[in-house]
Write a protein that holds these residues in place. Structure first.
Motif, PDB file in Angstrom:
ATOM      1  N   GLY A  13      25.390  30.948  25.504  1.00  0.00           N
ATOM      2  CA  GLY A  13      26.615  30.371  24.982  1.00  0.00           C
ATOM      3  C   GLY A  13      26.441  29.046  24.288  1.00  0.00           C
ATOM      4  N   ALA A  14      25.214  28.569  24.140  1.00  0.00           N
ATOM      5  CA  ALA A  14      24.979  27.286  23.469  1.00  0.00           C
ATOM      6  C   ALA A  14      24.944  27.487  21.958  1.00  0.00           C
ATOM      7  N   VAL A  15      25.554  26.559  21.222  1.00  0.00           N
ATOM      8  CA  VAL A  15      25.562  26.632  19.767  1.00  0.00           C
ATOM      9  C   VAL A  15      24.151  26.381  19.245  1.00  0.00           C
ATOM     10  N   GLU A  65      32.738  22.934  17.793  1.00  0.00           N
ATOM     11  CA  GLU A  65      31.991  22.102  18.729  1.00  0.00           C
ATOM     12  C   GLU A  65      31.181  21.066  17.962  1.00  0.00           C
ATOM     13  N   PRO A  66      31.270  19.790  18.328  1.00  0.00           N
ATOM     14  CA  PRO A  66      30.512  18.760  17.602  1.00  0.00           C
ATOM     15  C   PRO A  66      29.010  18.957  17.782  1.00  0.00           C
ATOM     16  N   LEU A  67      28.260  18.596  16.754  1.00  0.00           N
ATOM     17  CA  LEU A  67      26.813  18.765  16.764  1.00  0.00           C
ATOM     18  C   LEU A  67      26.127  17.452  17.094  1.00  0.00           C
ATOM     19  N   GLN A  96      30.025  28.979  13.946  1.00  0.00           N
ATOM     20  CA  GLN A  96      28.936  28.578  14.828  1.00  0.00           C
ATOM     21  C   GLN A  96      28.423  29.793  15.592  1.00  0.00           C
ATOM     22  N   HIS A  97      27.121  30.001  15.540  1.00  0.00           N
ATOM     23  CA  HIS A  97      26.479  31.117  16.226  1.00  0.00           C
ATOM     24  C   HIS A  97      25.821  30.606  17.507  1.00  0.00           C
ATOM     25  N   ARG A 151      16.795  27.968  19.654  1.00  0.00           N
ATOM     26  CA  ARG A 151      16.793  27.981  21.128  1.00  0.00           C
ATOM     27  C   ARG A 151      15.432  27.577  21.682  1.00  0.00           C
ATOM     28  N   ARG A 152      14.358  28.101  21.097  1.00  0.00           N
ATOM     29  CA  ARG A 152      13.023  27.757  21.580  1.00  0.00           C
ATOM     30  C   ARG A 152      12.709  26.277  21.354  1.00  0.00           C
ATOM     31  N   GLN A 153      13.236  25.723  20.273  1.00  0.00           N
ATOM     32  CA  GLN A 153      12.980  24.323  19.968  1.00  0.00           C
ATOM     33  C   GLN A 153      13.962  23.397  20.668  1.00  0.00           C
ATOM     34  N   GLY A 154      15.060  23.958  21.187  1.00  0.00           N
ATOM     35  CA  GLY A 154      16.069  23.140  21.853  1.00  0.00           C
ATOM     36  C   GLY A 154      16.895  22.315  20.903  1.00  0.00           C
TER      37      GLY A 154
END
Length: 441
Positions: free
Chosen positions: A353-355, A216-218, A347-348, A247-250
């Motif tokens: 499900g978001a990278v 998945e592109p970043l 990719q974790h 995740r907390r920082q988005g």
């Protein structure tokens, strides 16, 4: 893929656990298990002391002073045994482990110094040392429980249960000693060592399968985070902590160096994509740096160790091509397990499900070069190894997809050219260029 699939069926795909890195780091130490054993010995003694005191107290309340006297007599007879155990156990520990360390030193000299890590991670080694030390400490504590008072009416505790537990610990120590000697002797043999390395590699591959490939592109890179700790080898990253922070920082975090790379203070280790960098406090202890690579997340370490053993076996000082062939057997096995696996990036993802974390891992060409390049260059004058190497390459060519044939064909061509230029006799060249899975079967 069969071996990796077997492990995956046994354990199933799972997300990386938050404490997995801590568990792996503790397995690489030799102090944690003995410390737990000593603490367990103290707790066991406190429990046994309480049981002995309760037995005497109940007998005294029941007026069974004759039985209390018999317990005192039994305990006095066992006291000599416990005293002998306490005085002999530490000497026994010193002699056993001195001999074992000599055996490990011999194995590291014959194979590679990295086999010492197998000894450190060995469960039977840690269990043996833990039980030996626990038996020694427990016997000392039991000796403090003996009272000079022999009057059954005034005795408060008789260490009968404690003495029995001491003898049970001695019996367990003897059983563990047998297993420990057997495991140490196996460590001096090539077959069990390379099998252990392969097993550790497949355990790591299962975790890699569970995490999944990248692709998945970043978002655009917005910041970089430098390493603030000591210089050393990048052992692993705390995946769960980094995923939570991202995740907390988005944002998405990208690990810049590969696992196994040497990093220095000030070197960028994390790139931030899609927003501001998380607080340094949040990322503290998320990247582990040490002095030697570990199997926890290192995809190439198993191949590196097998290659090291093969290279030492092919050196003029050792000249043991059969050991190199055994290493090639396992190298081909590992490469065969990843021929259809996507490599290059992992990719974790978070729970939605978001990278959140991306890291580079060795690609197929990297792994093939790591596994074959040095052995190929050192094996030209050993027909046993060249024949086995050619057979392994042909077996892999039957498994790999078309886009992954190039590095294997390149190594086969280079090996045949080296044999052609090095071996003077045409008959010897034909013999060395004939594939054979046993080298010279």
């Amino acid at each position: 893929m069969g071996n990796v699939g077997q492990f995956a069926r046994l354990w199933g795909p799972r997300r990386p656990r938050a404490r997995s890195s801590v568990r792996e780091h503790l397995r690489d130490t030799f102090w944690f298990a003995p410390t737990v054993g000593l603490v367990g010995a103290v707790l066991l003694w406190l429990g046994a002391f309480a049981v002995d005191a309760e037995i005497v107290s109940r007998l005294q309340r029941a007026g069974a002073f004759d039985e209390v006297g018999e317990l005192v007599s039994i305990a006095e007879d066992a006291r000599t045994i416990v005293t002998t155990i306490s005085s002999a156990m530490m000497t026994f520990i010193g002699v056993v482990f001195s001999i074992s360390l000599v055996a490990v030193q011999m194995a590291s000299g014959q194979l590679t110094p990295r086999v010492v890590r197998i000894f450190v991670r060995s469960r039977i080694s840690k269990a043996t040392l833990s039980v030996f030390l626990a038996t020694f400490l427990f016997s000392l504590l039991v000796l403090t429980s003996y009272e000079s008072e022999t009057d059954a009416r005034q005795v408060t505790s008789v260490p009968v249960v404690q003495s029995l537990l001491t003898m049970a610990l001695v019996a367990l120590s003897l059983l563990l000693f047998i297993g420990y000697v057997s495991a140490t002797l196996r460590l001096m043999q090539v077959g069990p060592v390379v099998d252990r390395i392969t097993h550790e590699t497949f355990r790591m591959l299962v975790r890699h399968v569970a995490e999944g490939p990248g692709g998945e592109p970043l978002p655009a890179e917005s910041a970089r985070i430098a390493h603030q700790g000591r210089a050393g080898v990048l052992l692993d990253v705390h995946v769960a902590r980094l995923v939570r922070a991202a995740r907390r920082q988005g944002v998405v975090l990208r690990l810049i160096p590969r696992i196994g790379d040497f990093v220095m203070p000030g070197t960028p280790v994390l790139a931030v994509h899609g927003g501001a960098a998380p607080s340094p406090r949040v990322l503290r202890h998320a990247v582990s740096v040490g002095v030697e690579r570990t199997f926890h997340q290192d995809l190439g370490l198993g191949l590196r160790q097998l290659s090291d053993i093969a290279l030492r076996a092919l050196s003029p000082a050792v000249n043991d091509p059969t050991t190199a062939v055994q290493c090639l057997d396992r190298i081909v096995q590992i490469l065969a397990a990843v021929v259809h696996r996507p490599l290059g990036t992992v990719q974790h993802r978070d729970r939605r499900g978001a990278v959140r974390l991306s890291q580079d891992v060795p690609g197929w060409t990297d792994l093939v070069d790591l596994a074959l390049a040095e052995i190929r260059e050192s094996s030209v004058r050993s027909p046993q190894v060249t024949r086995r190497l050619l057979a392994g390459i042909e077996d892999l060519l039957l498994l790999v997809p078309a886009e992954r044939r190039e590095p294997l064909e390149r190594h086969r061509t280079l090996l045949l050219q080296a044999v052609e230029h090095t071996v003077p006799s045409a008959a010897d060249r034909r013999f060395a260029s004939f594939p054979d899975r046993q080298g010279i079967g």
